[in-house]
Design a protein around this motif. Structure first.
Motif, mmCIF file in Angstrom:
data_model
loop_
_atom_site.group_PDB
_atom_site.id
_atom_site.type_symbol
_atom_site.label_atom_id
_atom_site.label_comp_id
_atom_site.label_asym_id
_atom_site.label_seq_id
_atom_site.Cartn_x
_atom_site.Cartn_y
_atom_site.Cartn_z
ATOM 1 N N ARG A 1 0.830 -1.214 0.000
ATOM 2 C CA ARG A 1 0.000 0.000 0.000
ATOM 3 C C ARG A 1 0.858 1.255 0.000
ATOM 4 N NH1 ARG A 1 -2.850 -3.050 3.908
ATOM 5 N NH2 ARG A 1 -2.056 -1.748 5.609
ATOM 6 N N LYS B 1 2.470 1.868 -3.386
ATOM 7 C CA LYS B 1 1.507 2.432 -4.339
ATOM 8 C C LYS B 1 1.350 3.931 -4.136
ATOM 9 C CE LYS B 1 -1.290 -1.741 -5.058
ATOM 10 N NZ LYS B 1 -2.605 -2.397 -4.813
ATOM 11 N N TYR B 2 1.480 4.373 -2.898
ATOM 12 C CA TYR B 2 1.346 5.799 -2.581
ATOM 13 C C TYR B 2 2.619 6.576 -2.903
ATOM 14 C CZ TYR B 2 1.031 10.012 0.316
ATOM 15 O OH TYR B 2 1.048 11.315 0.767
ATOM 16 N N ASP C 1 5.937 5.188 -8.442
ATOM 17 C CA ASP C 1 5.171 4.901 -9.658
ATOM 18 C C ASP C 1 5.446 3.472 -10.136
ATOM 19 O OD1 ASP C 1 7.759 5.149 -10.512
ATOM 20 O OD2 ASP C 1 7.361 6.656 -12.049
ATOM 21 N N LYS D 1 4.841 -0.244 -10.966
ATOM 22 C CA LYS D 1 3.652 -0.994 -11.339
ATOM 23 C C LYS D 1 3.539 -2.189 -10.407
ATOM 24 C CE LYS D 1 1.421 -3.391 -15.190
ATOM 25 N NZ LYS D 1 1.587 -3.866 -16.606
ATOM 26 N N ILE D 2 2.413 -2.325 -9.734
ATOM 27 C CA ILE D 2 2.252 -3.381 -8.749
ATOM 28 C C ILE D 2 1.003 -4.193 -9.056
ATOM 29 C CG2 ILE D 2 1.911 -3.916 -6.311
ATOM 30 C CD1 ILE D 2 3.446 -1.332 -5.673
#
Length: 309
Positions: free
Chosen positions: A292, A295-296, A299, A301-302
């Motif tokens: 999490r 993602k914040y 950049d 890609k997950i």
């Protein structure tokens, strides 16, 4: 470049553990009921392991460290018990789940597994338990790894490493193929372990936390390609954060996301896929929180707890 995340042994989100044990003292006290108790605990551990693997699959965790305590008292010289044939269906079931879902699993034997000990009884016990783990993998029908530390520093590093090599050479070739060696936080740093792994031709597991607290001005960028080069398969890395400034060797509940990003940025030039074992006290919760935060903050890609760069 693909980086897959995993965690070790016991999830905190669900109440399952595959590490229930029976002490030898209690085993003896039970008398004629001892083997019945052992059977109950082992079956419970298999059931819990199946539930944990299914939980991982549902949550897209495909990299996992299985407990090394699945079979209580398996290496105790006074316990005469069939730990394998009577559980062949249990092993097969676990192996099928692993294979059918393309899971990567391994085990990290306990601190009592010391291949380079100066005590012959400890070495003999270590060799025996490694053979037992090999047999477990064979009954599961999987190919996996066993993570070891170099171990004892008695008589100095040079003699200790030579003892490791000498005793490693006593293992049969199938057991040797299971071994990977990890740098530790006090004695054997990445230079020691990398040199050893290159000499005996086994993979090296980089523990980045151990590296940071046990180094002599080395930069990870200068070693990472050689470390990854010891692997014919996808390399694996251990990552944890220190508990606090006073307890730098202890693991935190969670992962410091900024330190994790810094590590990734330092080594992404390799363009190698690798797996990261999250060694945090909050286990799966720490893994999911890290995702999490990434993602914040990035950049990257997950997808499905896997980072793509």
């Amino acid at each position: 470049m693909k980086i897959r995340l995993g965690y070790a042994c016991v999830p905190v989100t669900i109440t399952e553990t595959s590490s229930h044990t029976v002490t030898y003292t209690n085993y003896k006290k039970l008398g004629s009921r001892a083997n019945q108790k052992l059977d109950t605990v082992i079956k419970s551990n298999f059931e819990a392991l199946e539930n944990i693997l299914k939980y991982n699959i549902r949550n897209d965790v495909t990299f996992f460290r299985m407990t090394s305590e699945l079979l209580p008292l398996v290496n105790h010289p006074s316990v005469k018990y069939d730990f394998f044939n009577q559980y062949k269906d249990n092993y097969k079931n676990i192996g099928n789940i692993i294979k059918e879902n393309n899971l990567r699993v391994d085990m990290h034997p306990s601190a009592y597994t010391v291949l380079n000990s100066v005590n012959k009884e400890v070495v003999d016990s270590t060799i025996n338990i490694l053979k037992i783990y090999k047999k477990m993998y064979q009954y599961m029908g999987i190919e996996s790894k066993l993570v070891l530390h170099v171990g004892s520093k008695s008589d100095g590093k040079k003699k200790s490493i030579n003892r490791f090599i000498e005793n490693f050479n006593k293992l049969d070739s199938d057991t040797q193929k299971l071994i990977v060696v990890e740098n530790d936080d006090k004695s054997f740093n990445i230079r020691n372990v990398l040199s050893l792994c290159e000499k005996i031709k086994v993979p090296m597991v980089l523990d980045y936390h151990h590296f940071k607290v046990n180094r002599n001005n080395e930069k990870i960028e200068d070693y990472i390609e050689r470390i990854f080069g010891t692997w014919q398969s996808i390399p694996k890395v251990h990552f944890s954060s220190p508990k606090d400034k006073k307890n730098k060797r202890s693991h935190n509940d969670y992962i410091n996301v900024d330190d994790f990003i810094s590590f990734i940025e330092k080594i992404k030039f390799t363009k190698r896929d690798f797996d990261v074992m999250i060694e945090a006290k909050k286990k799966d919760d720490a893994l999911f929180r890290l995702i999490r935060e990434l993602k914040y903050k990035t950049d990257y890609k997950i997808e499905k707890n896997t980072i793509f760069l």
